[in-house]
Motif scaffolding. Structure first.
Motif, PDB file in Angstrom:
ATOM      1  N   VAL A   1     -26.255  14.295  15.801  1.00 10.04           N
ATOM      2  CA  VAL A   1     -24.860  13.574  16.515  1.00 10.04           C
ATOM      3  C   VAL A   1     -24.418  14.384  17.963  1.00 10.04           C
ATOM      4  O   VAL A   1     -24.254  13.517  18.902  1.00 10.04           O
ATOM      5  CB  VAL A   1     -24.436  12.582  15.918  1.00 10.04           C
ATOM      6  N   LEU A   2     -23.613  15.219  16.663  1.00 11.11           N
ATOM      7  CA  LEU A   2     -22.229  15.687  17.472  1.00 11.11           C
ATOM      8  C   LEU A   2     -23.143  17.137  18.781  1.00 11.11           C
ATOM      9  O   LEU A   2     -22.266  16.547  19.885  1.00 11.11           O
ATOM     10  CB  LEU A   2     -21.764  16.676  16.867  1.00 11.11           C
TER      11      LEU A   2
ATOM     12  N   ASP B   1     -16.833  18.137  23.395  1.00  7.13           N
ATOM     13  CA  ASP B   1     -15.848  18.293  22.646  1.00  7.13           C
ATOM     14  C   ASP B   1     -14.818  17.008  22.185  1.00  7.13           C
ATOM     15  O   ASP B   1     -14.661  16.643  21.599  1.00  7.13           O
ATOM     16  CB  ASP B   1     -15.156  19.109  22.559  1.00  7.13           C
ATOM     17  N   GLU B   2     -13.929  16.696  22.933  1.00  7.19           N
ATOM     18  CA  GLU B   2     -13.352  15.032  23.429  1.00  7.19           C
ATOM     19  C   GLU B   2     -14.105  14.312  22.709  1.00  7.19           C
ATOM     20  O   GLU B   2     -13.577  14.295  21.483  1.00  7.19           O
ATOM     21  CB  GLU B   2     -12.950  15.518  24.370  1.00  7.19           C
TER      22      GLU B   2
ATOM     23  N   ILE C   1     -15.628  11.316  17.321  1.00  6.20           N
ATOM     24  CA  ILE C   1     -16.651  10.576  16.186  1.00  6.20           C
ATOM     25  C   ILE C   1     -15.571  10.831  14.664  1.00  6.20           C
ATOM     26  O   ILE C   1     -15.668  10.165  13.543  1.00  6.20           O
ATOM     27  CB  ILE C   1     -17.794  11.543  16.353  1.00  6.20           C
ATOM     28  N   LEU C   2     -15.454  12.632  14.887  1.00  7.12           N
ATOM     29  CA  LEU C   2     -15.034  13.126  13.705  1.00  7.12           C
ATOM     30  C   LEU C   2     -13.786  12.418  13.175  1.00  7.12           C
ATOM     31  O   LEU C   2     -13.795  12.458  11.248  1.00  7.12           O
ATOM     32  CB  LEU C   2     -15.152  14.413  13.703  1.00  7.12           C
ATOM     33  N   ARG C   3     -13.221  12.116  13.498  1.00  7.52           N
ATOM     34  CA  ARG C   3     -11.704  11.413  13.302  1.00  7.52           C
ATOM     35  C   ARG C   3     -12.071   9.867  12.800  1.00  7.52           C
ATOM     36  O   ARG C   3     -11.566   9.331  11.456  1.00  7.52           O
ATOM     37  CB  ARG C   3     -10.490  11.049  14.287  1.00  7.52           C
ATOM     38  N   HIS C   4     -13.064   9.623  13.459  1.00  5.37           N
ATOM     39  CA  HIS C   4     -13.188   8.322  13.495  1.00  5.37           C
ATOM     40  C   HIS C   4     -14.101   8.157  11.271  1.00  5.37           C
ATOM     41  O   HIS C   4     -14.070   7.370  10.892  1.00  5.37           O
ATOM     42  CB  HIS C   4     -14.424   7.446  13.925  1.00  5.37           C
TER      43      HIS C   4
ATOM     44  N   GLY D   1     -25.588  15.969  28.446  1.00  6.43           N
ATOM     45  CA  GLY D   1     -23.695  16.251  29.019  1.00  6.43           C
ATOM     46  C   GLY D   1     -23.632  16.717  27.367  1.00  6.43           C
ATOM     47  O   GLY D   1     -22.144  16.538  27.766  1.00  6.43           O
ATOM     48  N   GLY D   2     -24.285  16.769  26.709  1.00  4.69           N
ATOM     49  CA  GLY D   2     -23.473  17.563  25.581  1.00  4.69           C
ATOM     50  C   GLY D   2     -23.772  19.106  25.433  1.00  4.69           C
ATOM     51  O   GLY D   2     -24.117  19.107  26.482  1.00  4.69           O
ATOM     52  N   ARG D   3     -23.986  19.467  23.681  1.00  9.43           N
ATOM     53  CA  ARG D   3     -23.519  21.609  24.402  1.00  9.43           C
ATOM     54  C   ARG D   3     -24.244  21.386  22.634  1.00  9.43           C
ATOM     55  O   ARG D   3     -24.001  21.004  21.159  1.00  9.43           O
ATOM     56  CB  ARG D   3     -22.339  21.842  24.317  1.00  9.43           C
ATOM     57  N   GLU D   4     -25.002  23.170  22.669  1.00 12.13           N
ATOM     58  CA  GLU D   4     -25.290  23.185  20.772  1.00 12.13           C
ATOM     59  C   GLU D   4     -23.741  24.184  20.923  1.00 12.13           C
ATOM     60  O   GLU D   4     -23.003  24.229  21.600  1.00 12.13           O
ATOM     61  CB  GLU D   4     -26.225  24.217  20.956  1.00 12.13           C
TER      62      GLU D   4
END
Length: 563
Positions: free
Chosen positions: A465-466, A471-472, A477-480, A519-522
């Protein structure tokens, strides 16, 4: 270790069977198609089939001895240091030769003609947990060091030049070589032509003694040939994608039984294709190992080819259609992404891929099925200690899969742990598809976004998912997740990790894909650890998964804090 030993031992057993079933006269025409009678006799007189070689990856001397014994092989001397193979590995994987403990063993076997031959076993020691495990996985898949060898008993310069010229005249291409001072021997490697009929694609010509004068010319020719050929192979990579996609679109895999070959005219009628064009496609795919042409015009699928069947349990057909369809189109605008930093998919289609696919039911279903095509990555996850511990909780435990798709991973976990319950959080149309897969008595379904992560569960999953986000958004997502997690809950994050030493990795390829299409990244493990820390979570462990995946284990840093 048991899986690795079984895999390497089975490859070793196959090599032994091959060696005992061949001799020079039968093997040379398979490797060098076009050999006529006089040329074949000349080769048989001047070189003899000596061994077949493979590279294995024991975790220590005891494992190597056990592996050899399992194949009925014995050795009476310790491994000798490798020079040529160690240097090839170092170059291929961007490592120093000092990092690679490669030895050579040569247990003997008897051929069908009564001649004594050897199994040349290169052994790269890979301690448990070592970063060399990635190299081992890549080498097992690619078989770079597998080859057959012919020894030249009387290697004077004229004979060596003549043999090299004869090999080249039959389509073999110089492919490196070297001098091994530990045994005073010179090797000349050749790559066979695509017409070769043997599974071995490399030939070693071994000449006892120091023949570096002849070797220099061989290496110059190898280096001169490789850049242009390498560039052509790279430039035609798009042809491979479309060939596989056409194979899937036409349903050729479904029309090919796994146990027998089908004549191309009959196959063309079955799938509604032009027979001549289909034959050209299949010969190209045979070159890639997707099908086998058992007789002229008769084809059957390999294990790779069956992965493009819709009904195969491990089917990757949907992935082929996706990568050869919308994502293939957007990769045509990769230069736009590199030039501007913008997502090529959005530039081409006018919207992000999630929204674009959601508006088209066919694409939405195809995308969801393509995400399940990498299910091999999930196979070890149900046995993860966090899930095993949750399953032993006498109070019962709940696992929440956040953006868990149609439930491929969650279904595996519930099947492995009958006492666990689950919650799947997803978009509306995906939840409907997941209801068909998951048991409603054990799994609740929540329609929503990342802000709707259900609180109070024992284990939370974020599987692939990430990497969809910058990063923003990842921090959000991680804070949720952190807010929803009780003090003793665990978070498992499944992603590919970028290597830190530029070694080959699927993550590097997917990093480009994510930038261009999503639009994401590894990210590296350190990058994920930093994001987790900023979100109020601590990375407490990680473990490798198939297909270059990893599972990261995190817990709340300060259970009393609000994030």
């Amino acid at each position: 270790m048991i899986t690795t030993l079984s895999d390497d031992a089975s490859r070793l057993r196959a090599a032994v069977d091959f060696i005992t079933g061949q001799d020079s006269e039968t093997l040379l025409p398979l490797l060098l198609p076009g050999l006529d009678g006089p040329e074949l006799r000349s080769l048989v007189e001047r070189c003899r089939f000596a061994h077949a070689a493979l590279l294995v990856f024991p975790d220590g001397p005891g494992t190597l001895t056990e592996m050899l014994a399992a194949c009925g092989l014995t050795v009476d001397r310790p491994p000798q240091p490798s020079v040529v193979v160690r240097e090839r590995l170092a170059l291929r994987h961007h490592r120093t030769v000092d990092d690679l403990d490669v030895g050579i063993l040569r247990p003997s076997v008897t051929g069908r003609d009564g001649e004594r031959r050897m199994v040349e076993v290169f052994a790269l020691t890979v301690p448990p947990g070592s970063d060399l495990e990635e190299i081992a996985a890549l080498e097992r898949a690619a078989h770079h060091e597998a080859h057959v060898a012919f020894e030249v008993p009387a290697p004077d310069p004229l004979v060596l030049r003549g043999l090299c010229a004869l090999f080249a005249g039959c389509g073999a291409v110089p492919d490196g070589g070297g001098y091994n001072p530990h045994e005073n021997g010179t090797v000349f490697y050749f790559a066979t032509s695509h017409a070769a009929k043997s599974a071995y694609r490399r030939i070693e010509l071994y000449a006892p003694g120091d023949h570096r004068d002849q070797l220099a010319g061989h290496l110059d020719e190898s280096r001169a040939r490789q850049p242009a050929e390498t560039m052509l192979r790279l430039l035609t990579g798009a042809w491979t994608t479309q060939a596989l996609t056409a194979f899937a679109q036409l349903g050729v895999a479904e029309a090919l039984p796994a146990d027998r070959a089908v004549e191309v005219d009959a196959l063309a009628r079955a799938v509604g294709a032009d027979a001549d064009s289909l034959a050209v496609l299949l010969r190209y795919l045979a070159m890639l190992g997707v099908v086998v042409e058992e007789a002229p015009g008769y084809f059957r699928p390999t294990g790779v080819g069956t992965l493009l069947r819709a009904d195969d349990p491990d089917s990757m057909r949907a992935l082929a259609l996706m990568y050869g369809g919308p994502f293939y189109q957007s990769f045509g605008a990769l230069a736009h992404t590199v030039r501007t930093g913008q997502v090529a998919f959005e530039h081409l289609f006018g919207d992000n891929h999630f929204d674009h696919f959601a508006r088209d039911p066919h694409l939405a279903e195809l995308f969801d099925r393509s995400m399940a095509a990498s299910r091999r990555m999930f196979e070890p996850l149900p046995a993860h200690p966090v899930l095993a511990a949750a399953a032993r909780d006498p109070r019962g435990a709940t696992v929440v899969d956040i953006a868990g798709g149609t439930g491929e991973l969650l279904g595996r976990i519930l099947a492995a742990h009958p006492r666990l319950n689950a919650v799947l959080l997803e978009r509306p149309h995906v939840v409907e598809a997941a209801r068909l897969r998951l048991d409603a008595d054990r799994c609740a379904f929540v329609v929503g976004d990342f802000a709707d992560v259900p609180p109070g569960a024992d284990v939370y999953l974020l599987s692939r998912v990430l990497h969809d986000w910058d990063d923003e958004r990842c921090l959000e997502i991680l804070r949720h997740c952190a807010r929803a997690m009780p003090a003793d809950a665990d978070l498992l994050v499944v992603e590919r990790l970028l290597p830190t030493d530029n070694s080959p990795s699927l993550a590097t390829a997917w990093d480009l894909h994510m930038r261009c299409n999503v639009g994401g990244r590894e990210r590296t493990a350190h990058h994920y650890a930093r994001l987790l820390d900023e979100a109020g979570l601590t990375l407490v462990g990680r473990a490798p998964l198939p297909l270059d995946g990893h599972v990261l284990h995190a817990r709340r840093t300060d259970p009393s804090a609000e994030h």
